[in-house]
Design a protein around this motif. Structure first.
Motif, PDB file in Angstrom:
ATOM      1  N   UNK A  19       0.845  -1.202   0.000  1.00 25.70           N
ATOM      2  CA  UNK A  19       0.000   0.000   0.000  1.00 25.70           C
ATOM      3  C   UNK A  19       0.880   1.252   0.000  1.00 25.70           C
ATOM      4  N   UNK A  20       1.908   1.244   0.829  1.00 25.18           N
ATOM      5  CA  UNK A  20       2.871   2.355   0.861  1.00 25.18           C
ATOM      6  C   UNK A  20       3.541   2.507  -0.498  1.00 25.18           C
ATOM      7  N   UNK A  21       3.939   1.404  -1.079  1.00 21.50           N
ATOM      8  CA  UNK A  21       4.555   1.445  -2.405  1.00 21.50           C
ATOM      9  C   UNK A  21       3.586   2.036  -3.434  1.00 21.50           C
ATOM     10  N   UNK A  22       2.307   1.692  -3.317  1.00 22.38           N
ATOM     11  CA  UNK A  22       1.314   2.233  -4.242  1.00 22.38           C
ATOM     12  C   UNK A  22       1.219   3.739  -4.163  1.00 22.38           C
ATOM     13  N   UNK A  23       1.256   4.286  -2.952  1.00 28.93           N
ATOM     14  CA  UNK A  23       1.204   5.746  -2.790  1.00 28.93           C
ATOM     15  C   UNK A  23       2.433   6.409  -3.412  1.00 28.93           C
ATOM     16  N   UNK A  24       3.603   5.832  -3.170  1.00 33.98           N
ATOM     17  CA  UNK A  24       4.835   6.397  -3.722  1.00 33.98           C
ATOM     18  C   UNK A  24       4.823   6.352  -5.247  1.00 33.98           C
ATOM     19  N   UNK A  25       4.345   5.250  -5.802  1.00 33.80           N
ATOM     20  CA  UNK A  25       4.306   5.121  -7.263  1.00 33.80           C
ATOM     21  C   UNK A  25       3.336   6.129  -7.864  1.00 33.80           C
ATOM     22  N   UNK A  26       2.162   6.272  -7.265  1.00 34.59           N
ATOM     23  CA  UNK A  26       1.172   7.214  -7.792  1.00 34.59           C
ATOM     24  C   UNK A  26       1.699   8.643  -7.716  1.00 34.59           C
ATOM     25  N   UNK A  27       2.436   8.966  -6.660  1.00 33.88           N
ATOM     26  CA  UNK A  27       3.021  10.304  -6.570  1.00 33.88           C
ATOM     27  C   UNK A  27       4.048  10.535  -7.674  1.00 33.88           C
ATOM     28  N   UNK A  28       4.846   9.522  -7.984  1.00 38.17           N
ATOM     29  CA  UNK A  28       5.806   9.694  -9.080  1.00 38.17           C
ATOM     30  C   UNK A  28       5.083   9.796 -10.422  1.00 38.17           C
ATOM     31  N   UNK A  29       3.924   9.136 -10.554  1.00 42.31           N
ATOM     32  CA  UNK A  29       3.123   9.312 -11.771  1.00 42.31           C
ATOM     33  C   UNK A  29       2.652  10.760 -11.883  1.00 42.31           C
ATOM     34  N   UNK A  30       2.287  11.354 -10.751  1.00 45.27           N
ATOM     35  CA  UNK A  30       1.901  12.765 -10.732  1.00 45.27           C
ATOM     36  C   UNK A  30       3.027  13.650 -11.264  1.00 45.27           C
TER      37      UNK A  30
END
Length: 434
Positions: free
Chosen positions: A362-373
């Motif tokens: 879940x933490x990894x998902x947040x970090x990945x989505x932020x880098x997509x931003x």
């Protein structure tokens, strides 16, 4: 040709097709189908295509996508997004840089309805750019704020980015939505601080607007209560265990439709246009997901994820170092690829490594989505920059990219904070499910 060589050849072919601007879904489908055909035969490719298409299309979890998209489209049609901006404008518009900060708050609120960065940038650009231009804002600041603020749509729940991540990794959509709340608010706060810093060093960049009376402020805030109620009921309902994400999407969509009917701000033709746009966007997402379920088995059959995972483990670097290395890959790819394409291309390779190393998914998902931003405002692709350019055609593209640079750096700071303090992302989902 060995299976591994065929797998890497498929990845290269996919990258070439994406660079050539072949639609993401068609590029992934072509590579995935041909790759499975080569590795597992024609019957295997056709069988997988039929089974995965039916399984995905019949998934009840994906109902959340059209409902949240419809909610955002109708909220835009009924003027709820403008009311949120007007409330923020009335409260803080009189301070230096206040209109820019109000735009960011409006973007954050609209992001909590639409789940789309493009929709947030387009809607708030139409609402706020003319006001900032009227008060003499530096075009670099005004356009940069809209482009960067629009990216909040993919982090603040509901987020189509989280839905795609959840489907591809078999994680909980509800947990991912809750995990995005505090990081989204943190990024919004850092964006506002960035505006204050810019206006501190360059006061002429963000002149103050008109000071409103107390009654005008109360009127404006009262007008924004419906949209705040929708946000509180959907996200709060998920956190409180009252709704599943699908039920929350249904409640939110029903609320904005009823609001539009009661206030007579939603005509039958406007509803039809919003519904039609929602269907088109949903179909796009579904095509990408179906194509992704062709690429993933191809990569698995070619043993590429296993090969890359063993290579990363063989480097013998700390877990944090491996995590940073993967995020750097996302940052580089974000300069050239669309966000969903990055997820489909990388998650089958990186996610097994994430699980093997004990990184919280879940933490990894947040970090990945932020880098997509960050990719949404990174040159040369930077889709949000081009969206803002379409709303502000007189502003040079180079000036818009200069305007987003401070906010890109602010996102990098936010990423560092979230890496250092995982509990910012994990507090709400862990509280809810424990």
């Amino acid at each position: 040709m060995s299976a591994e060589a065929l797998g890497f050849s498929g990845i290269v072919a996919l990258l070439i097709l994406l660079v050539l601007r072949v639609p993401v879904a068609f590029a992934m489908f072509l590579v995935g189908f041909l790759g499975i055909w080569a590795l597992n035969g024609w019957n295997g490719a056709m069988g997988l295509l039929s089974s995965e298409t039916f399984t995905l299309a019949s998934s009840s979890e994906l109902v959340v996508v059209p409902l949240f998209i419809l909610m955002g489209n109708i909220a835009s049609t009924t003027g709820m997004s403008r009311q949120l901006y007007n409330a923020a404008y009335a409260v803080i518009g009189h301070i230096r840089g206040g209109l820019a900060s109000a735009t960011l708050l409006g973007c954050g609120g609209f992001a909590a309805l639409s789940g789309s960065s493009v929709a947030s940038a387009l809607t708030m650009g139409k609402v706020s750019l003319s006001e900032m231009d009227r008060y003499g804002y530096d075009p670099r600041l005004s356009t940069g704020v809209v482009a960067a603020g629009g990216t909040l749509g993919i982090l603040i729940p509901p987020s189509t980015g989280f839905v795609i991540f959840a489907i591809l990794t078999e994680q909980s959509i509800g947990r991912l939505f809750l995990a995005g709340v505090f990081p989204g608010l943190l990024l919004l706060a850092i964006f506002v601080i960035t505006v204050s810093i810019i206006c501190w060093f360059r006061p002429e960049a963000g002149p103050p607007g008109l000071r409103r009376s107390l009654s005008e402020k109360l009127t404006a805030v009262t007008g924004a209560l419906p949209i705040l109620l929708v946000i509180a009921s959907t996200i709060g309902g998920i956190y409180g265990g009252l709704f599943s994400p699908v039920e929350a999407a249904g409640v939110g969509a029903a609320f904005v439709i009823i609001y539009g009917i009661v206030t007579r701000s939603l005509s039958l033709s406007a509803f039809w246009q919003a519904a039609r746009a929602s269907v088109v966007t949903t179909a796009t997402v579904m095509l990408i997901l179906i194509a992704a379920h062709m690429v993933n088995p191809f990569l698995a059959l070619s043993h590429v994820p296993t090969y890359v995972g063993e290579a990363l483990i063989a480097l013998d670097i700390p877990v944090l170092g491996t995590l940073v290395l993967m995020l750097l890959v996302y940052l580089v790819l974000g300069c050239f690829l669309e966000g969903f394409a990055m997820l489909v291309l990388t998650l089958p390779i990186f996610f097994p490594v994430v699980l093997q190393m004990g990184i919280d998914p879940i933490w990894f998902g947040v970090l990945v989505v932020l880098t997509l931003e960050m990719g949404l405002i990174s040159p040369p692709v930077g889709i949000n920059v081009f969206i803002v350019k379409s709303v502000a055609p007189k502003v040079a593209l180079a000036d818009i990219f200069r305007g987003v640079l401070p906010f890109w750096l602010a996102m990098l700071v936010t990423l560092g904070i979230l890496i250092a303090f995982p509990q910012i992302s994990l507090l709400l989902p862990n509280t809810m499910f424990n």
